[in-house]
Structures are given as C-alpha cells and as structure tokens.
Write an enzyme that holds these catalytic residues in place. Structure first.
Site, PDB file in Angstrom:
ATOM      1  N   ARG A  31      53.556 -72.117  57.231  1.00 36.08           N
ATOM      2  CA  ARG A  31      52.457 -72.953  56.729  1.00 36.08           C
ATOM      3  C   ARG A  31      51.195 -72.118  56.551  1.00 36.08           C
ATOM      4  NH1 ARG A  31      55.260 -76.015  60.587  1.00 36.08           N
ATOM      5  NH2 ARG A  31      56.142 -77.942  59.770  1.00 36.08           N
TER       6      ARG A  31
ATOM      7  N   ASP B 207      55.147 -83.961  63.931  1.00 37.57           N
ATOM      8  CA  ASP B 207      55.861 -83.177  64.947  1.00 37.57           C
ATOM      9  C   ASP B 207      56.078 -84.024  66.213  1.00 37.57           C
ATOM     10  OD1 ASP B 207      54.828 -80.067  63.865  1.00 37.57           O
ATOM     11  OD2 ASP B 207      53.704 -81.865  63.369  1.00 37.57           O
ATOM     12  N   THR B 208      55.067 -84.832  66.541  1.00 37.55           N
ATOM     13  CA  THR B 208      55.189 -85.702  67.711  1.00 37.55           C
ATOM     14  C   THR B 208      56.302 -86.726  67.497  1.00 37.55           C
ATOM     15  OG1 THR B 208      52.927 -85.344  68.459  1.00 37.55           O
ATOM     16  CG2 THR B 208      53.914 -87.445  69.056  1.00 37.55           C
TER      17      THR B 208
ATOM     18  N   HIS C  20      56.936 -91.601  75.385  1.00 41.73           N
ATOM     19  CA  HIS C  20      55.576 -91.083  75.218  1.00 41.73           C
ATOM     20  C   HIS C  20      55.598 -89.600  75.499  1.00 41.73           C
ATOM     21  CE1 HIS C  20      54.257 -95.228  75.071  1.00 41.73           C
ATOM     22  NE2 HIS C  20      53.205 -94.747  74.451  1.00 41.73           N
TER      23      HIS C  20
ATOM     24  N   HIS D 186      49.761 -77.492  63.811  1.00 43.90           N
ATOM     25  CA  HIS D 186      50.929 -78.034  63.106  1.00 43.90           C
ATOM     26  C   HIS D 186      51.604 -76.804  62.494  1.00 43.90           C
ATOM     27  CE1 HIS D 186      53.546 -80.167  60.420  1.00 43.90           C
ATOM     28  NE2 HIS D 186      52.927 -79.729  59.346  1.00 43.90           N
TER      29      HIS D 186
ATOM     30  N   GLN E  57      55.345 -75.120  51.244  1.00 38.56           N
ATOM     31  CA  GLN E  57      56.054 -73.923  51.728  1.00 38.56           C
ATOM     32  C   GLN E  57      57.301 -73.690  50.905  1.00 38.56           C
ATOM     33  OE1 GLN E  57      55.984 -75.806  55.815  1.00 38.56           O
ATOM     34  NE2 GLN E  57      56.744 -73.768  56.296  1.00 38.56           N
TER      35      GLN E  57
ATOM     36  N   LYS F 215      51.710 -86.248  35.433  1.00 34.31           N
ATOM     37  CA  LYS F 215      52.517 -86.474  36.648  1.00 34.31           C
ATOM     38  C   LYS F 215      51.970 -87.679  37.421  1.00 34.31           C
ATOM     39  CE  LYS F 215      54.943 -84.744  40.409  1.00 34.31           C
ATOM     40  NZ  LYS F 215      55.621 -85.907  40.960  1.00 34.31           N
TER      41      LYS F 215
ATOM     42  N   ASP G  43      45.753 -86.121  40.187  1.00 34.57           N
ATOM     43  CA  ASP G  43      46.465 -84.838  40.184  1.00 34.57           C
ATOM     44  C   ASP G  43      45.956 -84.017  39.024  1.00 34.57           C
ATOM     45  OD1 ASP G  43      49.428 -83.947  41.579  1.00 34.57           O
ATOM     46  OD2 ASP G  43      48.782 -82.825  39.802  1.00 34.57           O
TER      47      ASP G  43
ATOM     48  N   THR H  15      59.626 -81.111  52.468  1.00 30.72           N
ATOM     49  CA  THR H  15      59.692 -82.285  53.359  1.00 30.72           C
ATOM     50  C   THR H  15      58.683 -83.295  52.844  1.00 30.72           C
ATOM     51  OG1 THR H  15      57.935 -81.572  54.866  1.00 30.72           O
ATOM     52  CG2 THR H  15      60.141 -80.770  55.343  1.00 30.72           C
TER      53      THR H  15
ATOM     54  N   ARG I 223      58.929 -86.208  65.627  1.00 26.84           N
ATOM     55  CA  ARG I 223      60.180 -85.434  65.761  1.00 26.84           C
ATOM     56  C   ARG I 223      60.518 -85.219  67.237  1.00 26.84           C
ATOM     57  NH1 ARG I 223      58.159 -81.286  61.111  1.00 26.84           N
ATOM     58  NH2 ARG I 223      59.246 -82.213  59.348  1.00 26.84           N
TER      59      ARG I 223
ATOM     60  N   PRO J 139      47.807 -74.997  55.321  1.00 22.69           N
ATOM     61  CA  PRO J 139      47.905 -75.231  56.764  1.00 22.69           C
ATOM     62  C   PRO J 139      46.870 -76.276  57.190  1.00 22.69           C
ATOM     63  CG  PRO J 139      46.886 -73.095  56.320  1.00 22.69           C
ATOM     64  CD  PRO J 139      47.235 -73.668  54.997  1.00 22.69           C
TER      65      PRO J 139
ATOM     66  N   VAL K 279      54.734 -85.128  48.432  1.00 21.83           N
ATOM     67  CA  VAL K 279      54.117 -85.784  49.591  1.00 21.83           C
ATOM     68  C   VAL K 279      53.215 -86.929  49.131  1.00 21.83           C
ATOM     69  CG1 VAL K 279      52.527 -85.470  51.536  1.00 21.83           C
ATOM     70  CG2 VAL K 279      54.270 -83.745  51.063  1.00 21.83           C
TER      71      VAL K 279
HETATM   72  P1  NAD Z   1      53.971 -80.563  45.468  1.00 23.83           P
HETATM   73  O1  NAD Z   1      53.956 -79.225  44.837  1.00 23.83           O
HETATM   74  O2  NAD Z   1      55.135 -81.463  45.224  1.00 23.83           O
HETATM   75  O3  NAD Z   1      52.654 -81.372  45.088  1.00 23.83           O
HETATM   76  C1  NAD Z   1      51.378 -80.817  45.114  1.00 23.83           C
HETATM   77  C2  NAD Z   1      50.619 -81.493  43.998  1.00 23.83           C
HETATM   78  O4  NAD Z   1      49.257 -81.059  44.064  1.00 23.83           O
HETATM   79  C3  NAD Z   1      51.144 -81.138  42.590  1.00 23.83           C
HETATM   80  O5  NAD Z   1      51.470 -82.320  41.888  1.00 23.83           O
HETATM   81  C4  NAD Z   1      49.981 -80.394  41.947  1.00 23.83           C
HETATM   82  O6  NAD Z   1      49.865 -80.615  40.559  1.00 23.83           O
HETATM   83  C5  NAD Z   1      48.788 -80.980  42.723  1.00 23.83           C
HETATM   84  N1  NAD Z   1      47.579 -80.174  42.638  1.00 23.83           N
HETATM   85  C6  NAD Z   1      47.445 -78.837  42.711  1.00 23.83           C
HETATM   86  N2  NAD Z   1      46.167 -78.489  42.573  1.00 23.83           N
HETATM   87  C7  NAD Z   1      45.453 -79.634  42.428  1.00 23.83           C
HETATM   88  C8  NAD Z   1      44.079 -79.939  42.260  1.00 23.83           C
HETATM   89  N3  NAD Z   1      43.166 -78.961  42.200  1.00 23.83           N
HETATM   90  N4  NAD Z   1      43.709 -81.223  42.140  1.00 23.83           N
HETATM   91  C9  NAD Z   1      44.636 -82.206  42.192  1.00 23.83           C
HETATM   92  N5  NAD Z   1      45.958 -81.986  42.350  1.00 23.83           N
HETATM   93  C10 NAD Z   1      46.358 -80.713  42.480  1.00 23.83           C
HETATM   94  O7  NAD Z   1      53.797 -80.304  47.040  1.00 23.83           O
HETATM   95  P2  NAD Z   1      54.130 -81.345  48.199  1.00 23.83           P
HETATM   96  O8  NAD Z   1      55.529 -81.158  48.686  1.00 23.83           O
HETATM   97  O9  NAD Z   1      53.657 -82.690  47.783  1.00 23.83           O
HETATM   98  O10 NAD Z   1      53.180 -80.795  49.376  1.00 23.83           O
HETATM   99  C11 NAD Z   1      51.774 -80.938  49.288  1.00 23.83           C
HETATM  100  C12 NAD Z   1      51.112 -80.309  50.507  1.00 23.83           C
HETATM  101  O11 NAD Z   1      51.443 -81.065  51.683  1.00 23.83           O
HETATM  102  C13 NAD Z   1      51.579 -78.872  50.787  1.00 23.83           C
HETATM  103  O12 NAD Z   1      50.486 -78.080  51.194  1.00 23.83           O
HETATM  104  C14 NAD Z   1      52.567 -79.054  51.932  1.00 23.83           C
HETATM  105  O13 NAD Z   1      52.717 -77.881  52.699  1.00 23.83           O
HETATM  106  C15 NAD Z   1      51.876 -80.166  52.688  1.00 23.83           C
HETATM  107  N6  NAD Z   1      52.713 -80.872  53.660  1.00 23.83           N
HETATM  108  C16 NAD Z   1      52.090 -81.201  54.815  1.00 23.83           C
HETATM  109  C17 NAD Z   1      52.812 -81.835  55.829  1.00 23.83           C
HETATM  110  C18 NAD Z   1      52.117 -82.152  57.107  1.00 23.83           C
HETATM  111  O14 NAD Z   1      52.747 -82.576  58.094  1.00 23.83           O
HETATM  112  N7  NAD Z   1      50.791 -81.984  57.181  1.00 23.83           N
HETATM  113  C19 NAD Z   1      54.174 -82.147  55.634  1.00 23.83           C
HETATM  114  C20 NAD Z   1      54.756 -81.818  54.415  1.00 23.83           C
HETATM  115  C21 NAD Z   1      54.018 -81.161  53.430  1.00 23.83           C
END
Ligand code: NAD
Length: 315
Positions: free
Chosen positions: A92, A152-153, A172, A179, A86, A44, A39, A232, A155, A125, A18
């Site tokens: 979530r 979600d909106t 709209h 979420h 997830q 990375k 990170d 995602t 989507r 979450p 993300v």
């Molecule tokens: P990912 O595992 O690819 O990336 C998470 C990153 O966080 C990793 O690179 C990890 O090393 C890093 N990390 C962990 N602990 C850390 C810390 N203490 N300090 C700094 N970095 C740290 O996961 P992702 O797919 O990128 O998802 C990230 C988050 O976003 C998840 O919680 C996911 O559920 C959420 N997400 C939210 C939405 C939304 O609509 N809000 C949508 C998709 C994903």
C-alpha cells in the site's frame, strides 16, 4: 404542516471498483437520498450511476448521478477513493506519490464546495493520505479521517470467530496502527461476549490458538485476494457503508478508523488507527485501550513506519 427534509447526501470521489461498490452498498442500504459519483473518467462515473439507477424499482428512492466537484455541494460525507490501487506484489505504501498528488489536486476544490462535510479517506496508503488531507485542509481532526483498519478488524474478528466457532459479531478484538504491513493485532483485550479469549478457548475445549498464523492471514489477506482477482472491493465497500451509517445516524459506534494521534502510547503527530467513537461529529474520541508492552512497542513501530513515508511524501 412542516415538510420533512430529504435524507443524506454522500459524494464518492473515484468511481472505480471501491467507489462503485461502496455506492452499491450505500444505495442498497437506503442510507442516502442523494449519491454523487465523481471521477476523472466522467463516462465511467456516468455508466456506474446509470447501472445503479436501474435498480430504482427495488430500493428506497435514491438519486444517483455522476457529477463534478461543484455537484458535491451540501454533501454530509465525502468518501475519497480516487487513486491507483495495489498491483500484485505492490504494498500500500508503494502507492504514495501517485495518490498524494491526486489528493492534493482534488481536496482544495472539494473544500471550496464542501467546507462542512465529513471527509472519509479510503484511497491508499490510507493513513498517509489522511495525514496529508489534514495538513492540506487545516480542518479539525474529527472532520477528516480514514477507513484505517476497520476492514482489517473485520478480517481479524472473522478469523477469531472461526477459531471459536461463534458469530463474528460476538468477538471484540482490534487491529490497530497502519492499514498495512506493520498493523498490530491486539490479543491482550480480545474477548468473546466479554469472556477473555484464552478463557473462552478453555471453556470450549479448543486447541490452543495459533496467534501468529491468524495475524499473518489478516495482514496478508489483501495480497492473497489481489493475486487471485486483481483488487479488493466488496468488504471495503461494506466497511465504508458502515462508517457512513454511524456518522449519519449519530450512532457513537466504536470503529478502528485512522486519524491524528498525539500524546498517546508515546506517539506524536501521526495518523493511524485506534478504536474511536464515531458519531455525527465524525471521529469524535480516540479510546486508549490497555495494551501489553509488546503491543505498545509494535504500535510505536507502526507509527514510525508511517512517519517515514509521510516524510518521503514531503509532509
Ligand atoms: P480503481 O482503479 O478501480 O478506481 C480508482 C478510480 O479513481 C478510477 O475510476 C479513476 O479514474 C479515478 N481517479 C483517478 N484520479 C482521479 C481524480 N483526480 N479525480 C477523480 N477520480 C480519479 O481503484 P480501486 O480498486 O477502486 O481502489 C481505489 C483506492 O482504494 C486505491 O488507492 C486502493 O488501494 C484503495 N483501497 C483501500 C482500501 C482500504 O481498506 N482503505 C481497500 C481497498 C482499496
């Protein structure tokens, strides 16, 4: 002659799928002059910054680099994506303990260097983490908020647009609440170009809309994607870019971000999404749109689901 200052600085905490996709979207749009990736896995973050930086000849100048919390100083926006995502079959809300701990470790350090930044929580979450972030930081409600149901909106609008065979930008309609599984589609005020959805449907001679099926597809979209590709990230990345844009350009756009809700629809002291004006001040004003009794009841149920998880998280 006065030299104009540089553009905006955005820090992204968590350079996973993300975070790095959001960095790509922000960089491609030319929105920021400085983009810091932080990170726990420094290599990375460095790799992502190097890869993004290689596009330099094709984009507006953007200083993309891996850094520490200290390097986030002077950021206009902190985007918080650090945390587990997830796994297939997980909700979530299942992520709560892992991600609350990461937030509790990181936020005080970020606040030390960036007390004035706007904080956008994205890790899940998201509503629970936004609540925890507000409680830990003590910052005003406009300054810390979550990406909530912005995705979600989008989507939902895409589904309604598909049914109506129109551009999703002319629809709209909002998803409010959590979420997550208890989110609520607001059908009663959904419109296409100002024409109520039911009326538009008749006007175009469409077969009756299957609301339950659309709502189900919207709320299960992430599960379906995760089952197929493990995570995602593209659409949330563009949603993050869109939220950053309305902040940095002070656009007063109405987005369903998540934030503190008090004294509306019978809800007290809970973070969830409602249509809100987002500007240079952050989440500036929550709009209390009209809803049917059923929609309001579903929203209160969503708040209740979230409050229980917030309590389990120790807040
Ligand atoms: P990912 O595992 O690819 O990336 C998470 C990153 O966080 C990793 O690179 C990890 O090393 C890093 N990390 C962990 N602990 C850390 C810390 N203490 N300090 C700094 N970095 C740290 O996961 P992702 O797919 O990128 O998802 C990230 C988050 O976003 C998840 O919680 C996911 O559920 C959420 N997400 C939210 C939405 C939304 O609509 N809000 C949508 C998709 C994903």
């Amino acid at each position: 002659m006065v030299k104009l200052s540089k553009g905006a600085k955005i820090a992204i905490i968590g350079a996973g799928l993300v975070g790095s996709s959001a960095a790509f979207s922000i960089m491609s749009s030319g929105l920021a002059s400085d983009l810091v990736l932080v990170d726990i896995n420094r290599a990375k973050a460095e790799g992502e910054a190097m890869d993004l930086g290689d596009a330099a000849a094709f984009i507006k100048p953007t200083n993309v680099y891996a850094g520490s919390f200290e390097d986030c100083q002077d950021s206009n926006i902190i985007v918080f994506t650090a945390g587990a995502n997830q796994k297939p079959g997980e909700t979530r809300l299942d992520l709560v303990h892992k991600n609350v701990n990461i937030l509790k470790e990181s936020l005080p350090q970020l606040l030390k260097y960036c007390p004035n930044a706007i904080y956008l929580i994205v890790a899940n979450p998201v509503d629970v983490l936004t609540y925890v972030a507000l409680k830990i930081s003590g910052l005003p409600f406009n300054q810390i908020f979550g990406s909530g149901t912005v995705l979600d909106t989008s989507r939902f609008r895409a589904e309604v647009a598909d049914y109506c065979n129109v551009d999703p930008r002319n629809v709209h309609a909002y998803i409010v609440g959590e979420h997550g599984d208890s989110e609520v589609p607001i059908w009663s005020t959904a419109d296409v170009a100002g024409i109520p959805l039911e009326q538009f449907s008749k006007l175009r001679g469409l077969k009756p809309i299957c609301r339950n099926e659309i709502a189900r597809r919207v709320s299960t979209a992430a599960y379906e994607i995760i089952q197929r590709k493990g995570a995602t990230y593209y659409a949330i990345a563009v949603s993050i870019k869109r939220i950053c844009e309305t902040i940095l350009r002070d656009e007063n756009s109405i987005l369903t971000v998540s934030g503190m809700v008090n004294d509306v629809y019978g809800i007290q002291d809970c973070c969830l999404s409602l249509p809100s004006i987002v500007s240079g001040f952050g989440r500036e004003k929550v709009l209390t749109i009209s809803m049917t009794e059923e929609e309001e009841a579903a929203l209160r149920n969503s708040a209740q689901v979230l409050k229980e998880v917030i309590k389990q998280a120790g807040f």
